[in-house]
Write a protein that holds these residues in place. Sequence first.
Motif, mmCIF file in Angstrom:
data_model
loop_
_atom_site.group_PDB
_atom_site.id
_atom_site.type_symbol
_atom_site.label_atom_id
_atom_site.label_comp_id
_atom_site.label_asym_id
_atom_site.label_seq_id
_atom_site.Cartn_x
_atom_site.Cartn_y
_atom_site.Cartn_z
ATOM 1 N N ASP A 124 -3.021 -8.282 0.054
ATOM 2 C CA ASP A 124 -1.601 -8.078 0.395
ATOM 3 C C ASP A 124 -0.934 -7.013 -0.478
ATOM 4 O OD1 ASP A 124 -1.661 -9.633 -1.904
ATOM 5 O OD2 ASP A 124 -0.132 -11.054 -1.235
ATOM 6 N N GLY A 125 -1.741 -6.112 -1.034
ATOM 7 C CA GLY A 125 -1.202 -5.084 -1.925
ATOM 8 C C GLY A 125 -0.153 -4.201 -1.283
ATOM 9 N N ASP A 126 -0.399 -3.749 -0.038
ATOM 10 C CA ASP A 126 0.595 -2.903 0.647
ATOM 11 C C ASP A 126 1.896 -3.650 0.871
ATOM 12 O OD1 ASP A 126 -0.829 -0.556 0.781
ATOM 13 O OD2 ASP A 126 -1.575 -0.894 2.814
ATOM 14 N N ALA A 127 1.782 -4.903 1.280
ATOM 15 C CA ALA A 127 2.987 -5.720 1.508
ATOM 16 C C ALA A 127 3.752 -5.916 0.204
ATOM 17 C CB ALA A 127 2.604 -7.068 2.119
ATOM 18 N N LEU A 128 3.028 -6.134 -0.891
ATOM 19 C CA LEU A 128 3.692 -6.290 -2.193
ATOM 20 C C LEU A 128 4.366 -4.987 -2.612
ATOM 21 C CD1 LEU A 128 1.169 -8.448 -4.232
ATOM 22 C CD2 LEU A 128 3.494 -9.067 -3.601
ATOM 23 N N GLN A 129 3.716 -3.872 -2.351
ATOM 24 C CA GLN A 129 4.303 -2.582 -2.708
ATOM 25 C C GLN A 129 5.584 -2.338 -1.914
ATOM 26 O OE1 GLN A 129 1.411 0.546 -2.733
ATOM 27 N NE2 GLN A 129 2.751 1.932 -3.849
ATOM 28 N N ASN A 130 5.591 -2.707 -0.639
ATOM 29 C CA ASN A 130 6.809 -2.602 0.170
ATOM 30 C C ASN A 130 7.894 -3.539 -0.353
ATOM 31 O OD1 ASN A 130 5.709 -0.654 1.879
ATOM 32 N ND2 ASN A 130 4.884 -2.181 3.277
#
Length: 102
Positions: free
Chosen positions: A52-58
């Motif tokens: 979920d790295g992209d979601a966390l970055q968003n």
Amino acid sequence: MSSAKVKAQQIIDENGVVVFSKSYCPYCKASKNLLNDLGAKYYALELDDIEDGDALQNALQQISGQRTVPNIYIAQKHIGGNSDLQGIKGELPKLLKDAGAL
């Protein structure tokens, strides 16, 4: 509120020092090296190594207005990126001590 935003906020709230990072990022490495040189205890989360790295970055962009890494928090306060951290090098020992990270 998205689950990623809840997770990101929980990580920030539960740790004195957090570095949201990417394993290949030279600026992230520089920030972690500075913290290591000071003997700081910190939580580093490699966003490129988790599902979920992209979601966390968003979610971090929603929380702090910053999407780039490193995305650094000390005592639940958004510090910014590597240049911001390097820019407060003189204050860091006190900030880290106040955050319980030294």
